[in-house]
Design a protein around this motif. Sequence first.
Motif, PDB file in Angstrom:
ATOM      1  N   GLN A  82      60.907  86.198  54.139  1.00  0.00           N
ATOM      2  CA  GLN A  82      59.818  85.223  54.019  1.00  0.00           C
ATOM      3  C   GLN A  82      60.456  83.847  53.810  1.00  0.00           C
ATOM      4  O   GLN A  82      61.145  83.620  52.808  1.00  0.00           O
ATOM      5  N   ASP A  83      60.236  82.955  54.777  1.00  0.00           N
ATOM      6  CA  ASP A  83      60.676  81.570  54.638  1.00  0.00           C
ATOM      7  C   ASP A  83      59.846  80.974  53.491  1.00  0.00           C
ATOM      8  O   ASP A  83      58.607  81.097  53.501  1.00  0.00           O
ATOM      9  N   TRP A  84      60.491  80.319  52.514  1.00  0.00           N
ATOM     10  CA  TRP A  84      59.798  80.061  51.245  1.00  0.00           C
ATOM     11  C   TRP A  84      60.302  78.749  50.654  1.00  0.00           C
ATOM     12  O   TRP A  84      61.143  78.722  49.760  1.00  0.00           O
ATOM     13  N   HIS A  85      59.771  77.642  51.212  1.00  0.00           N
ATOM     14  CA  HIS A  85      60.297  76.320  50.862  1.00  0.00           C
ATOM     15  C   HIS A  85      59.471  75.647  49.768  1.00  0.00           C
ATOM     16  O   HIS A  85      58.233  75.701  49.796  1.00  0.00           O
ATOM     17  N   PRO A  86      60.150  74.945  48.849  1.00  0.00           N
ATOM     18  CA  PRO A  86      59.404  74.069  47.942  1.00  0.00           C
ATOM     19  C   PRO A  86      58.825  72.894  48.735  1.00  0.00           C
ATOM     20  O   PRO A  86      59.376  72.519  49.780  1.00  0.00           O
ATOM     21  N   ASP A 124      56.477  70.277  58.166  1.00  0.00           N
ATOM     22  CA  ASP A 124      56.327  71.019  56.908  1.00  0.00           C
ATOM     23  C   ASP A 124      55.821  72.428  57.245  1.00  0.00           C
ATOM     24  O   ASP A 124      54.885  72.579  58.049  1.00  0.00           O
ATOM     25  N   HIS A 125      56.422  73.438  56.661  1.00  0.00           N
ATOM     26  CA  HIS A 125      56.009  74.816  56.957  1.00  0.00           C
ATOM     27  C   HIS A 125      56.396  75.732  55.804  1.00  0.00           C
ATOM     28  O   HIS A 125      57.339  75.437  55.057  1.00  0.00           O
ATOM     29  N   CYS A 126      55.687  76.842  55.696  1.00  0.00           N
ATOM     30  CA  CYS A 126      56.011  77.900  54.728  1.00  0.00           C
ATOM     31  C   CYS A 126      56.298  77.348  53.335  1.00  0.00           C
ATOM     32  O   CYS A 126      57.298  77.699  52.696  1.00  0.00           O
ATOM     33  N   ILE A 167      69.030  72.714  50.770  1.00  0.00           N
ATOM     34  CA  ILE A 167      69.707  73.508  51.804  1.00  0.00           C
ATOM     35  C   ILE A 167      68.703  74.432  52.487  1.00  0.00           C
ATOM     36  O   ILE A 167      67.867  75.055  51.827  1.00  0.00           O
ATOM     37  N   ASP A 168      68.822  74.498  53.813  1.00  0.00           N
ATOM     38  CA  ASP A 168      67.944  75.390  54.562  1.00  0.00           C
ATOM     39  C   ASP A 168      68.609  76.756  54.684  1.00  0.00           C
ATOM     40  O   ASP A 168      69.817  76.904  54.463  1.00  0.00           O
ATOM     41  N   SER A 169      67.834  77.756  55.030  1.00  0.00           N
ATOM     42  CA  SER A 169      68.368  79.103  55.184  1.00  0.00           C
ATOM     43  C   SER A 169      67.670  79.786  56.340  1.00  0.00           C
ATOM     44  O   SER A 169      66.547  80.256  56.205  1.00  0.00           O
TER      45      SER A 169
HETATM   46 ZN    ZN Z   1      61.949  77.064  57.321  1.00  0.00          ZN
END
Ligand code: ZN
Length: 205
Positions: free
Chosen positions: A53-57, A88-90, A120-122
């Motif tokens: 699950q992509d889960w960004h602040p 902006d997403h997830c 940092i992205d993942s």
């Molecule tokens: Zn993402």
Amino acid sequence: MTLPDIKDTDCLLIIDVQKDFCTGGSLAVPDAEAILPWINTNGEHFNNIVLTQDWHPAGHSSFASVHDKQAPFDTITMPYGDQMLWPDHCVQGTDGAHFHDELKTTAAQLVIRKGFRTDIDSYSAFYENDHVTTTGLSGYLKERGVQRVFCVGLALDYCVRFSALDARREGFETVVVEAGCRGINANGSNDDAREAMQSAGVQLL
Ligand code: ZN
Ligand code: VGL
């Protein structure tokens, strides 16, 4: 598409089948819903299922909106290398971050959330984009005796690609099932992804 015989040492890794990557979402992947029948039907054959699950602040550094004069799909240089910028997403806790309503998730044993550090992205389920910071997934799979990882989900050319490459790098036999994947395919990136995966020893089905 017929699957090879599925063994107890196989794992199905279902990557980022979230509303924001599907029709109507902020980073919609073309034809994303077409993967659901394959995943829901074939998922039943696997003893081991892991979801990511992509889960960004909010305000994540991969969002174009936080950078002056940058637009989605521009590339910038981050301390860990090149980074594509996204709409902006997830965002953590929002509706768009939820799994697609029709994705069968009950049989999954583990949900790996990724991209939760602001700086940092993942893309990969195994390592963040610095290719050093681990999510712990490799250790989890190895301790549970998994030898082969089947990758499906969104997007073929980003999170599926980098997850499959890392799975291979971690020593797992790795299969990407294209019937269970769709890509963003900006600038022919689906074909780039296929080439990169194949030359790394990932099997494409
Ligand atoms: Zn993402
Ligand atoms: C993804 C771009 C940004 C993906 C996630 O799931 O492929 N792509 N965040």
